[in-house]
Design a protein around this motif. Structure first.
Motif: not given
Length: 168
Positions: A14-29
Motif C-alpha cells: 500500500i503506497m502513500q504520497k504525503f501520508g495519503k493513499f495513492s495506490g497499490v504496488a503489485k508484485p514486481g520491481f
C-alpha cells in the motif's frame, strides 16, 4: 538517484504520497524518480488465510455443543478493496470470528442436535454467505467456511452411543 523496491509475489504494498493513499504496488520491481515522496504504508497478503473459531452454543433440544469452524479468506485484488482491507480493519480475523459466532449462535438453537450433524454443510454455506456479505465492504472475500468438528460433552456423547446401541 531514485528509490527502488521489489514487491514479493505473495504480497501487495500500500503506497502513500504525503501520508495519503495513492495506490497499490503489485508484485514486481519498481523505481521511483526524485524526489522520493512515496512511502510504503504496509502490505496486504495475497494468500488465502485461515481463521479457526470455536463457538459454544445450545441446540433446540437443550444440548450444549462446541462448533469448530475454519474460515478461509483473502483480500480482493482490486485497488479499492486493497485500500479497504488495509485501512478499514487492523485485524480481519477478529471481525470474522465475531460474525461466525453471531451466525452460529443465532442458527444452531433452531436445530435439534441430530439436525446439526445432518446439516453441517448447509450451516457452513449459510455462514459463508453471511460472511461474504459482511466482509466484502472491508475488501475481503470468503473462500470457504467449513465446520471441522462438533464437540459434545463426554457424558452426552456416551448417552447418545447407549441410545444408538439400544436401537440396534
Amino acid at each position: 538517484m531514485g528509490c527502488c523496491m521489489a514487491v514479493p509475489e505473495d504480497r501487495v504494498r500500500i503506497m502513500q504520497k504525503f501520508g495519503k493513499f495513492s495506490g497499490v504496488a503489485k508484485p514486481g520491481f519498481y523505481c521511483v524518480g526524485l524526489p522520493c515522496v512515496w512511502e510504503v504504508a504496509g502490505e496486504v497478503s495475497r494468500r488465502i488465510q485461515i481463521v479457526n473459531v470455536k463457538v459454544e452454543t445450545k441446540t433446540k433440544d437443550s444440548v450444549f455443543c462446541n462448533i469448530i469452524m475454519s474460515v478461509q479468506y483473502k483480500a480482493n485484488e482490486d485497488e479499492a478493496s486493497l485500500n479497504n482491507a488495509f485501512y478499514k480493519l487492523s485485524r480481519p480475523q477478529h471481525q470474522i470470528s465475531s460474525y461466525v459466532e453471531d451466525v452460529v449462535r443465532s442458527f444452531i438453537p433452531t436445530l435439534d442436535l441430530d439436525q446439526v450433524f445432518e446439516t453441517k454443510q448447509d450451516i457452513g454455506e449459510r455462514i459463508q454467505d453471511q460472511l461474504t456479505q459482511e466482509m466484502s465492504g472491508f475488501g475481503y472475500r470468503i473462500v470457504d467456511a467449513l465446520i471441522i468438528d462438533i464437540e459434545l460433552d463426554p457424558k452426552t456423547k456416551a448417552s447418545m452411543n447407549e441410545i444408538n446401541a439400544a436401537r440396534r
